[in-house]
Write an enzyme that holds these catalytic residues in place. Structure first.
Site, PDB file in Angstrom:
ATOM      1  N   GLU A   1       0.812  -1.212   0.000  1.00  0.00           N
ATOM      2  CA  GLU A   1       0.000   0.000   0.000  1.00  0.00           C
ATOM      3  C   GLU A   1       0.858   1.281   0.000  1.00  0.00           C
ATOM      4  O   GLU A   1       0.445   2.310  -0.527  1.00  0.00           O
ATOM      5  CB  GLU A   1      -0.953  -0.031   1.200  1.00  0.00           C
ATOM      6  CG  GLU A   1      -1.912   1.117   1.315  1.00  0.00           C
ATOM      7  CD  GLU A   1      -2.737   1.381   0.057  1.00  0.00           C
ATOM      8  OE1 GLU A   1      -2.989   0.432  -0.716  1.00  0.00           O
ATOM      9  OE2 GLU A   1      -3.094   2.562  -0.150  1.00  0.00           O
TER      10      GLU A   1
ATOM     11  N   ARG B   1       9.751  -6.082   3.316  1.00  0.00           N
ATOM     12  CA  ARG B   1      10.455  -7.034   4.173  1.00  0.00           C
ATOM     13  C   ARG B   1       9.606  -7.503   5.361  1.00  0.00           C
ATOM     14  O   ARG B   1      10.021  -8.413   6.073  1.00  0.00           O
ATOM     15  CB  ARG B   1      11.776  -6.417   4.679  1.00  0.00           C
ATOM     16  CG  ARG B   1      12.823  -6.228   3.575  1.00  0.00           C
ATOM     17  CD  ARG B   1      14.177  -5.844   4.132  1.00  0.00           C
ATOM     18  NE  ARG B   1      15.210  -5.865   3.107  1.00  0.00           N
ATOM     19  CZ  ARG B   1      15.714  -4.791   2.506  1.00  0.00           C
ATOM     20  NH1 ARG B   1      15.287  -3.585   2.847  1.00  0.00           N
ATOM     21  NH2 ARG B   1      16.638  -4.904   1.579  1.00  0.00           N
TER      22      ARG B   1
ATOM     23  N   HIS C   1       3.707   1.736  -1.705  1.00  0.00           N
ATOM     24  CA  HIS C   1       3.999   2.001  -3.124  1.00  0.00           C
ATOM     25  C   HIS C   1       2.751   2.514  -3.851  1.00  0.00           C
ATOM     26  O   HIS C   1       2.826   3.430  -4.667  1.00  0.00           O
ATOM     27  CB  HIS C   1       4.463   0.730  -3.830  1.00  0.00           C
ATOM     28  CG  HIS C   1       5.704   0.115  -3.263  1.00  0.00           C
ATOM     29  ND1 HIS C   1       5.672  -0.992  -2.448  1.00  0.00           N
ATOM     30  CD2 HIS C   1       7.010   0.441  -3.407  1.00  0.00           C
ATOM     31  CE1 HIS C   1       6.910  -1.329  -2.113  1.00  0.00           C
ATOM     32  NE2 HIS C   1       7.744  -0.474  -2.675  1.00  0.00           N
TER      33      HIS C   1
ATOM     34  N   GLN D   1      22.948  -2.157  -4.812  1.00  0.00           N
ATOM     35  CA  GLN D   1      22.697  -1.549  -3.502  1.00  0.00           C
ATOM     36  C   GLN D   1      22.620  -2.583  -2.393  1.00  0.00           C
ATOM     37  O   GLN D   1      22.361  -2.234  -1.244  1.00  0.00           O
ATOM     38  CB  GLN D   1      21.453  -0.661  -3.543  1.00  0.00           C
ATOM     39  CG  GLN D   1      20.127  -1.387  -3.663  1.00  0.00           C
ATOM     40  CD  GLN D   1      19.000  -0.435  -4.020  1.00  0.00           C
ATOM     41  OE1 GLN D   1      18.972   0.159  -5.084  1.00  0.00           O
ATOM     42  NE2 GLN D   1      18.065  -0.259  -3.109  1.00  0.00           N
TER      43      GLN D   1
ATOM     44  N   SER E   1       6.384  -2.334   4.578  1.00  0.00           N
ATOM     45  CA  SER E   1       7.671  -2.665   3.964  1.00  0.00           C
ATOM     46  C   SER E   1       7.560  -4.027   3.308  1.00  0.00           C
ATOM     47  O   SER E   1       6.883  -4.925   3.830  1.00  0.00           O
ATOM     48  CB  SER E   1       8.771  -2.696   5.028  1.00  0.00           C
ATOM     49  OG  SER E   1       9.920  -3.350   4.508  1.00  0.00           O
TER      50      SER E   1
ATOM     51  N   GLY F   1       9.152   7.362  -0.996  1.00  0.00           N
ATOM     52  CA  GLY F   1       8.462   7.316   0.286  1.00  0.00           C
ATOM     53  C   GLY F   1       9.311   7.887   1.423  1.00  0.00           C
ATOM     54  O   GLY F   1      10.528   7.664   1.466  1.00  0.00           O
ATOM     55  N   GLN F   2       8.666   8.564   2.336  1.00  0.00           N
ATOM     56  CA  GLN F   2       9.341   9.067   3.544  1.00  0.00           C
ATOM     57  C   GLN F   2       9.815   7.902   4.422  1.00  0.00           C
ATOM     58  O   GLN F   2      10.694   8.089   5.261  1.00  0.00           O
ATOM     59  CB  GLN F   2       8.371   9.991   4.310  1.00  0.00           C
ATOM     60  CG  GLN F   2       8.853  10.486   5.665  1.00  0.00           C
ATOM     61  CD  GLN F   2      10.092  11.371   5.581  1.00  0.00           C
ATOM     62  OE1 GLN F   2      10.417  11.904   4.526  1.00  0.00           O
ATOM     63  NE2 GLN F   2      10.790  11.518   6.694  1.00  0.00           N
TER      64      GLN F   2
END
Lengths: 290, 290
Positions: free
Chosen positions: B35, B188, B37, B61, B186, B148-149
């Site tokens: 949600e 993850r 994204h 990365q 997240s 995103g913050q």
């Protein structure tokens, strides 16, 4: 037409109804233009509707002790030459326009391509070059950008940066322009005293002798070791010339090679000091595939 | 509409008569959309004519030993969610499409902004992020890009890269989206076991307690040392939580501060491990100027 000093004014010019949606060429320079730069500007004008010439002596590509302060500058004369050669505008920003307060972002190409030749004696130079060229590309957003083969390593590195980062610009490399006696044109040539100026032709002559030896049919004519010897022996014949480097490397990657292989290009590159003045020159070597 | 895999096909789509000269938003993601994204995609759709969502798990990365291989992937589901949220296309390239053969160019932001927080435990992470985002900006050439913050440090670093390099794109940072119990969304989070999932809410609760303490009027309510203690004490109350860091830093530069100063923002940021799963969260702290 005028000299544009700020990004804001440049942006207004670029987005003006008369200029947007037209093809745009950029010729990035450090100013003190000579016939080599003018040839780039003419090439840009032949290919594009509009041509921007940037004149910016970039502090970050000079190391402490190099000639940043004394690098020759003459923006009025640059402007006349640029316009005469076909430039539509000259962009001549201050350092604070290009580098915002607290700027700390760098664009860096790593590998042999930046470590060899001038990268060896000027370890921070190319990081400064790629960063400022990246910034200029982002500000001007040209379709094509023009660089001289005189700075062969710089041209290879910029092409690699553009390819690696998928920058939406085509890099065009134009041939070296020479004085009548063969000395490659450079803004730094004005530093030379009369006798130094005479002897400076040895860079071009040495490279020419290597090319002749490569085509001589001798057993060792493709040997990099031998070809370097030919160049060095010629330059050492000039008593004011102090060799910084004479190298022959792969023409794309600047990796070490031992022989000039048919079907591949090699770059013969020299840097020679006359007093405090450091000159560079180069020749692309290739052997015909029979 | 479809999933576009190659730069060539993306370029054809971008330069199609129906798409050129329209405003374009880009939402760069590593996929496994949630949600958070979707809120970025909706924001992009509200601001722009067209929206591109990129899904690319960027190998550069991740450090060796991190979760690059096991990072969750589900492109079919991502495609459905992206389109439902307003995306026009999903760009899902292979690594070889983004990184050309022999690519060795990096874009790097230096300074405290990349050294602190996740930069301390993941020293090569942000160089990978800025390089890939730079490449994606060059390929897609959006007017606006959405982040995103949640990844507050990443957002600050990308804004700095864009500003320093004068990239022609506006970076928009959207608020953190949370689960009902306050856990920041997240990709993850799916790694968490049931008990870990319950305790994971402590990141948000700890940050909330710091915000409450800041507004409590206590003598030491603006003390960074005290506020960090408030957060740490809360998180340490969860037996499965292992603190990676709890930091409060300048909200723009991520430099060290000792007090929350009126009129300035600070970033309170936490990283906490549950088993092998590392979660992050943050809160922007500010004190009203009276």
């Amino acid at each position: 037409m005028s000299i544009i000093k700020t990004i804001e004014n440049l942006e207004a010019w670029l987005t003006d109804a008369d200029h947007r949606n037209r093809t745009l060429g950029l010729v990035p320079t450090m100013g003190y233009l000579h016939e080599g730069h003018c040839s780039l500007i003419r090439a840009a004008k032949a290919d594009n509707d509009l041509v921007v010439v940037s004149v910016f002596v970039n502090p970050t590509q000079f190391a402490p002790g190099e000639d940043f302060e004394s690098y020759p500058r003459n923006i009025e004369r640059d402007y006349e030459l640029a316009v005469d050669s076909g430039a539509d505008i000259v962009f001549n920003p201050e350092a604070g326009e290009i580098y915002v307060q607290g700027a700390s972002t760098a664009v860096e190409v790593s590998g042999e391509i930046t470590k060899k030749l001038c990268g060896a004696s000027r370890p921070t130079h190319f990081k400064g070059v790629t960063t400022v060229v990246n910034i200029l590309f982002n500000i001007v957003r040209p379709d094509k950008a023009y660089f001289g083969q005189k700075d062969a390593q710089q041209a290879l590195i910029i092409k690699k940066m553009v390819r690696d980062l998928h920058m939406p610009v085509e890099v065009i490399v134009c041939p070296i322009v020479r004085e009548k006696d063969g000395l490659a044109m450079s803004s730094r040539n004005i530093y030379l005293g009369p006798e130094e100026r005479k002897q400076a032709v040895c860079l071009n002559c040495g490279l020419q002798k290597a090319l002749e030896y490569l085509n001589s049919g001798s057993d060792d004519s493709r040997s990099v070791r031998k070809l370097i010897e030919v160049i060095e022996n010629h330059i050492k014949g000039q008593d004011l010339a102090i060799i910084d480097y004479v190298r022959i490397l792969d023409g794309e990657t600047l990796e070490e090679i031992t022989d000039i292989e048919p079907g591949k290009t090699a770059l013969a590159a020299v840097a020679v000091k006359f007093g405090k003045t450091r000159l560079i020159d180069n020749r692309v070597l290739s052997v015909e595939v029979r």
